[in-house]
Write a protein that holds these residues in place. Structure first.
Motif, PDB file in Angstrom:
ATOM      1  N   GLU A 228       0.915  -1.128   0.031  1.00 19.37           N
ATOM      2  CA  GLU A 228       0.181  -0.038  -0.136  1.00 19.37           C
ATOM      3  C   GLU A 228       0.962   1.470   0.112  1.00 19.37           C
ATOM      4  O   GLU A 228       1.650   1.506   1.060  1.00 19.37           O
ATOM      5  N   TYR A 229       0.715   2.144  -1.081  1.00 23.63           N
ATOM      6  CA  TYR A 229       1.593   3.313  -1.133  1.00 23.63           C
ATOM      7  C   TYR A 229       1.453   4.342  -0.284  1.00 23.63           C
ATOM      8  O   TYR A 229       2.240   4.956   0.271  1.00 23.63           O
ATOM      9  N   LYS A 230       0.228   4.260   0.457  1.00 21.76           N
ATOM     10  CA  LYS A 230      -0.164   5.435   1.402  1.00 21.76           C
ATOM     11  C   LYS A 230       0.498   5.032   2.871  1.00 21.76           C
ATOM     12  O   LYS A 230       0.437   5.839   3.779  1.00 21.76           O
ATOM     13  N   LEU A 231       0.940   3.686   3.154  1.00 21.85           N
ATOM     14  CA  LEU A 231       1.324   3.411   4.304  1.00 21.85           C
ATOM     15  C   LEU A 231       2.979   3.160   4.311  1.00 21.85           C
ATOM     16  O   LEU A 231       3.686   2.667   3.603  1.00 21.85           O
ATOM     17  N   PRO A 232       3.710   4.223   5.135  1.00 22.84           N
ATOM     18  CA  PRO A 232       5.096   4.324   5.343  1.00 22.84           C
ATOM     19  C   PRO A 232       5.775   2.822   5.273  1.00 22.84           C
ATOM     20  O   PRO A 232       6.773   2.271   4.696  1.00 22.84           O
ATOM     21  N   GLY A 233       5.201   1.940   6.265  1.00 23.89           N
ATOM     22  CA  GLY A 233       5.675   0.637   6.494  1.00 23.89           C
ATOM     23  C   GLY A 233       5.685  -0.215   5.290  1.00 23.89           C
ATOM     24  O   GLY A 233       6.718  -0.980   5.016  1.00 23.89           O
ATOM     25  N   ASP A 234       4.577  -0.196   4.652  1.00 20.57           N
ATOM     26  CA  ASP A 234       4.466  -1.060   3.394  1.00 20.57           C
ATOM     27  C   ASP A 234       5.398  -0.451   2.309  1.00 20.57           C
ATOM     28  O   ASP A 234       5.903  -1.542   1.458  1.00 20.57           O
ATOM     29  N   CYS A 235       5.907   0.740   2.157  1.00 21.48           N
ATOM     30  CA  CYS A 235       6.801   1.315   1.215  1.00 21.48           C
ATOM     31  C   CYS A 235       7.935   0.724   1.673  1.00 21.48           C
ATOM     32  O   CYS A 235       8.890   0.309   0.684  1.00 21.48           O
ATOM     33  N   LEU A 236       8.420   0.975   3.140  1.00 15.07           N
ATOM     34  CA  LEU A 236       9.759   0.357   3.244  1.00 15.07           C
ATOM     35  C   LEU A 236       9.612  -1.307   3.179  1.00 15.07           C
ATOM     36  O   LEU A 236      10.905  -1.768   2.890  1.00 15.07           O
ATOM     37  N   SER A 237       8.825  -1.920   3.440  1.00 18.61           N
ATOM     38  CA  SER A 237       8.713  -3.217   3.439  1.00 18.61           C
ATOM     39  C   SER A 237       9.033  -3.800   1.901  1.00 18.61           C
ATOM     40  O   SER A 237       9.823  -4.475   1.623  1.00 18.61           O
ATOM     41  N   PHE A 238       8.253  -3.094   1.076  1.00 22.01           N
ATOM     42  CA  PHE A 238       8.601  -3.188  -0.494  1.00 22.01           C
ATOM     43  C   PHE A 238      10.083  -3.150  -0.777  1.00 22.01           C
ATOM     44  O   PHE A 238      10.681  -3.877  -1.673  1.00 22.01           O
ATOM     45  N   TYR A 240      12.646  -3.695   0.972  1.00 19.30           N
ATOM     46  CA  TYR A 240      13.338  -4.657   1.610  1.00 19.30           C
ATOM     47  C   TYR A 240      13.133  -5.874   0.825  1.00 19.30           C
ATOM     48  O   TYR A 240      13.841  -6.957   0.352  1.00 19.30           O
ATOM     49  N   TYR A 241      11.785  -6.226   0.296  1.00 18.78           N
ATOM     50  CA  TYR A 241      11.392  -7.405  -0.392  1.00 18.78           C
ATOM     51  C   TYR A 241      12.077  -7.382  -1.744  1.00 18.78           C
ATOM     52  O   TYR A 241      12.441  -8.221  -2.188  1.00 18.78           O
ATOM     53  N   ARG A 242      12.078  -5.967  -2.320  1.00 15.26           N
ATOM     54  CA  ARG A 242      12.794  -5.920  -3.698  1.00 15.26           C
ATOM     55  C   ARG A 242      14.217  -6.435  -3.557  1.00 15.26           C
ATOM     56  O   ARG A 242      15.016  -7.099  -4.397  1.00 15.26           O
ATOM     57  N   GLN A 243      15.126  -5.897  -2.648  1.00  8.36           N
ATOM     58  CA  GLN A 243      16.520  -6.056  -1.959  1.00  8.36           C
ATOM     59  C   GLN A 243      16.622  -7.578  -2.069  1.00  8.36           C
ATOM     60  O   GLN A 243      17.626  -8.261  -2.302  1.00  8.36           O
ATOM     61  N   SER A 244      15.399  -8.298  -1.187  1.00 10.72           N
ATOM     62  CA  SER A 244      15.977  -9.831  -1.190  1.00 10.72           C
ATOM     63  C   SER A 244      15.981 -10.615  -2.581  1.00 10.72           C
ATOM     64  O   SER A 244      16.519 -11.559  -2.445  1.00 10.72           O
ATOM     65  N   GLU A 259      13.039 -11.021   6.044  1.00 11.12           N
ATOM     66  CA  GLU A 259      12.447 -10.802   7.427  1.00 11.12           C
ATOM     67  C   GLU A 259      12.424  -9.302   8.030  1.00 11.12           C
ATOM     68  O   GLU A 259      11.608  -8.956   8.730  1.00 11.12           O
ATOM     69  N   GLN A 260      13.254  -8.570   7.342  1.00 13.56           N
ATOM     70  CA  GLN A 260      13.157  -7.038   7.611  1.00 13.56           C
ATOM     71  C   GLN A 260      11.888  -6.435   7.157  1.00 13.56           C
ATOM     72  O   GLN A 260      11.176  -5.686   7.835  1.00 13.56           O
ATOM     73  N   ALA A 261      11.589  -7.048   5.866  1.00 17.15           N
ATOM     74  CA  ALA A 261      10.349  -6.676   5.056  1.00 17.15           C
ATOM     75  C   ALA A 261       9.002  -7.092   5.975  1.00 17.15           C
ATOM     76  O   ALA A 261       8.274  -6.208   6.007  1.00 17.15           O
ATOM     77  N   LEU A 262       9.239  -7.977   6.428  1.00 14.33           N
ATOM     78  CA  LEU A 262       7.959  -8.745   7.423  1.00 14.33           C
ATOM     79  C   LEU A 262       7.963  -7.949   8.449  1.00 14.33           C
ATOM     80  O   LEU A 262       6.561  -7.575   9.031  1.00 14.33           O
ATOM     81  N   SER A 263       8.946  -7.247   9.032  1.00 18.03           N
ATOM     82  CA  SER A 263       8.931  -6.757  10.605  1.00 18.03           C
ATOM     83  C   SER A 263       8.335  -5.346  10.262  1.00 18.03           C
ATOM     84  O   SER A 263       7.670  -4.744  11.307  1.00 18.03           O
ATOM     85  N   VAL A 264       8.391  -4.844   9.021  1.00 18.30           N
ATOM     86  CA  VAL A 264       7.848  -3.326   8.980  1.00 18.30           C
ATOM     87  C   VAL A 264       6.406  -3.227   8.148  1.00 18.30           C
ATOM     88  O   VAL A 264       5.760  -2.212   8.130  1.00 18.30           O
ATOM     89  N   LYS A 269      -1.866  -8.078   3.025  1.00 22.23           N
ATOM     90  CA  LYS A 269      -1.663  -8.448   1.811  1.00 22.23           C
ATOM     91  C   LYS A 269       0.023  -8.523   1.688  1.00 22.23           C
ATOM     92  O   LYS A 269       0.717  -9.551   1.015  1.00 22.23           O
ATOM     93  N   ALA A 270       0.561  -7.572   2.031  1.00 21.28           N
ATOM     94  CA  ALA A 270       2.321  -7.424   2.205  1.00 21.28           C
ATOM     95  C   ALA A 270       2.701  -8.437   2.774  1.00 21.28           C
ATOM     96  O   ALA A 270       3.753  -9.023   2.520  1.00 21.28           O
ATOM     97  N   LYS A 271       2.227  -8.873   3.912  1.00 19.78           N
ATOM     98  CA  LYS A 271       2.732  -9.729   5.001  1.00 19.78           C
ATOM     99  C   LYS A 271       2.836 -11.004   4.134  1.00 19.78           C
ATOM    100  O   LYS A 271       3.601 -11.973   4.128  1.00 19.78           O
ATOM    101  N   GLY A 272       1.381 -11.291   3.486  1.00 25.07           N
ATOM    102  CA  GLY A 272       1.116 -12.599   2.763  1.00 25.07           C
ATOM    103  C   GLY A 272       2.209 -12.955   1.954  1.00 25.07           C
ATOM    104  O   GLY A 272       2.871 -13.923   1.775  1.00 25.07           O
ATOM    105  N   VAL A 273       2.622 -12.031   0.885  1.00 21.58           N
ATOM    106  CA  VAL A 273       3.351 -12.276  -0.114  1.00 21.58           C
ATOM    107  C   VAL A 273       4.966 -12.316   0.499  1.00 21.58           C
ATOM    108  O   VAL A 273       5.649 -13.172  -0.231  1.00 21.58           O
ATOM    109  N   ILE A 274       5.006 -11.763   1.418  1.00 22.30           N
ATOM    110  CA  ILE A 274       6.687 -11.963   2.072  1.00 22.30           C
ATOM    111  C   ILE A 274       6.602 -13.342   2.585  1.00 22.30           C
ATOM    112  O   ILE A 274       7.658 -14.125   2.442  1.00 22.30           O
ATOM    113  N   LEU A 275       5.787 -13.912   3.467  1.00 25.10           N
ATOM    114  CA  LEU A 275       5.775 -14.891   4.110  1.00 25.10           C
ATOM    115  C   LEU A 275       5.710 -16.199   2.979  1.00 25.10           C
ATOM    116  O   LEU A 275       6.380 -17.209   3.095  1.00 25.10           O
ATOM    117  N   GLU A 276       5.152 -16.023   1.929  1.00 20.40           N
ATOM    118  CA  GLU A 276       5.233 -16.810   0.743  1.00 20.40           C
ATOM    119  C   GLU A 276       6.849 -17.327   0.318  1.00 20.40           C
ATOM    120  O   GLU A 276       7.045 -18.191  -0.196  1.00 20.40           O
TER     121      GLU A 276
END
Length: 466
Positions: A228-238, A240-244, A259-264, A269-276
């Protein structure tokens, strides 16, 4: 820029443009110019052939005024209106002389955002950043950080950010607020809350601001729509997700980034794709962009503007054209190194085309790396691909790993140019090469790089800038 908005007002207020002496002269000059020229063009005969000396003198006077007006008019267009004054000083400092202001800054009397406005006032009085540093001990960088951070703090108050959040930056918060200076007013407020909630340091605040600015430019990247673009945590999580996806799978670095992506992450939806991804389920037969047959993927990275400049280390690799088949790959230099105090890059032999990439782990681990430029991605064995005809790609291959060992590996091979691709090089799966009796390739593919995008869909409006 910092004071660009401080001189504006509304209606006929003392600081407004309509009451400015400059704009009064500007309007009066336009009146002289255009009225004089209009009168002359409507009655040229009378102006030139008027009776008597008096008429001629009047004409010369008006012509002189018009000429002067034209010069003033173009001078105004050239130099522009005067700059607005610096922000007003807080009431407690207005009656204090220059020496006392220097003492307040030098002794850091009060909170940082209270004495920060004194710095622009000192510069207005003729001081320079070096001279202020000499007296107060504040470097030019620290002076700028304080002034900018104070403006960011003011914008948080104006956007009605929770007072408790604002107060959290009262003690040593200048460095944190400075990092979110380029965000819009709404983004600053959300970022400030996230920084306080997660107790970020300056590096964390910097990463958050970069992630929020970069997120809209990543539209189309794998998994982007899950965040989600409007949420800072999702932006930061993405981020880390991209860096992974830039690390080998599996590897400790990849797991740590996820794990960093999941923590923020903030949304389910974001947590689900990271857990996968953490559980090894990501990309297995769900038919999404960036996946290859059998669920094994070549890491695909989209470059971003300025990424090379921000990288702590870089790699310089020779670039080959796909149309030249294997000839250029075999002839390209196998390596280059930096020499001397300035780190001058020296190759073992001359080459016409080079590319500079960030020092990603996959790239740094190559021996004899080479890059092949393709006009599009039809050479890749994607299962489903929406962008393969739309943009050029760079395929990074390791010539030090030519042997076809893994069935699920990817290799660069020379092929006959066909009607589909028209290129003499292609990326093939290991098992397919084994079926054809091919035991050695031109190199193992380690990375696919997509070009940066220049969209400005996240462009900030004027009022969002400080």
């Amino acid at each position: 820029m910092a004071g660009a908005s401080s001189g504006t007002g509304s209606g006929n207020s003392p600081g407004s443009d309509s009451a400015s002496p400059f704009f009064f002269v500007f309007r009066q000059t336009k009146f002289w110019v255009f009225s004089g020229l209009r009168d002359f063009l409507e009655n040229p005969k009378e102006r030139f052939l008027g009776a008597g000396k008096e008429a001629g003198r009047t004409f010369c006077d008006e012509l002189l005024i018009s000429t002067f007006g034209v010069l003033v008019f173009f001078l105004i267009l050239l130099i522009g209106p005067p700059l607005p004054p610096p922000p007003p000083l807080p009431s407690q400092f207005r009656s204090i002389d220059t020496g006392s202001r220097l003492d307040i800054v030098a002794d850091r009397l009060g909170l940082w955002f209270e004495y920060a406005p004194l710095i622009p006032s000192l510069i207005q009085e003729g001081f320079t950043p070096p001279s202020i540093e000499e007296v107060t001990g504040l470097s030019g960088v620290e002076q700028n950080r304080l002034v900018v951070a104070a403006k960011v703090r003011d914008s948080l108050i104006q956007s009605q950010t929770d007072p408790d959040v604002v107060a959290a930056f009262d003690m040593g918060g200048a460095e944190l607020l400075y990092e979110i200076r380029l965000l819009s007013a709404a983004q600053r407020s959300a970022a400030a809350k996230f920084i306080v909630r997660n107790k970020f340091d300056a590096k964390g605040a910097q990463d958050l601001a970069r992630a929020m600015k970069d997120f809209p430019r990543r539209r189309g990247d794998n998994g982007w729509e899950k965040f989600e673009y409007k949420l800072p945590g999702d932006c930061l999580s993405f981020m880390y997700y991209r860096q992974s996806r830039e690390h080998r799978n599996p590897s400790e670095q990849r797991t740590s980034a996820l794990e960093q992506a999941l923590s923020v992450a903030e949304t389910e939806k974001a947590k689900g794709v990271i857990l996968e991804e953490l559980e090894g389920k990501g990309g297995e037969g769900d038919g999404k962009e960036g996946e290859v047959q059998g669920g094994i993927r070549v890491p695909v990275v989209r470059m971003k503007m300025g990424e090379v400049a921000e990288a702590s280390s870089v790699v310089v690799l020779p670039v080959c054209r796909a149309e030249e088949r294997e000839r250029e790959i075999l002839e390209a230099p196998w390596g280059c190194k930096s020499q001397g105090e300035f780190g001058v890059v020296v190759a073992e032999k001359g080459w016409a085309r080079w590319v500079v990439l960030p020092g990603w782990e996959l790239v740094l681990g190559m021996s004899g790396g080479v890059v092949v430029a393709f006009p599009d991605a039809r050479v890749l064995p994607w299962k489903v691909n929406r962008w393969y005809k739309e943009e050029a790609i760079l395929v990074v291959a390791d010539r030090g790993r030519k042997e076809v060992v893994e069935d699920e590996g990817f290799h660069m091979v020379a092929v006959d140019a066909d009607a589909d691709s028209g290129y003499g090089l292609k990326v093939e799966r290991g098992w397919r090469l084994k079926e054809m009796g091919v035991g050695e390739s031109l190199g193992t593919v380690v990375l696919v790089v997509r070009p940066p995008r220049e969209e400005i869909e996240d462009q900030l409006s004027d009022e969002d800038w400080e």
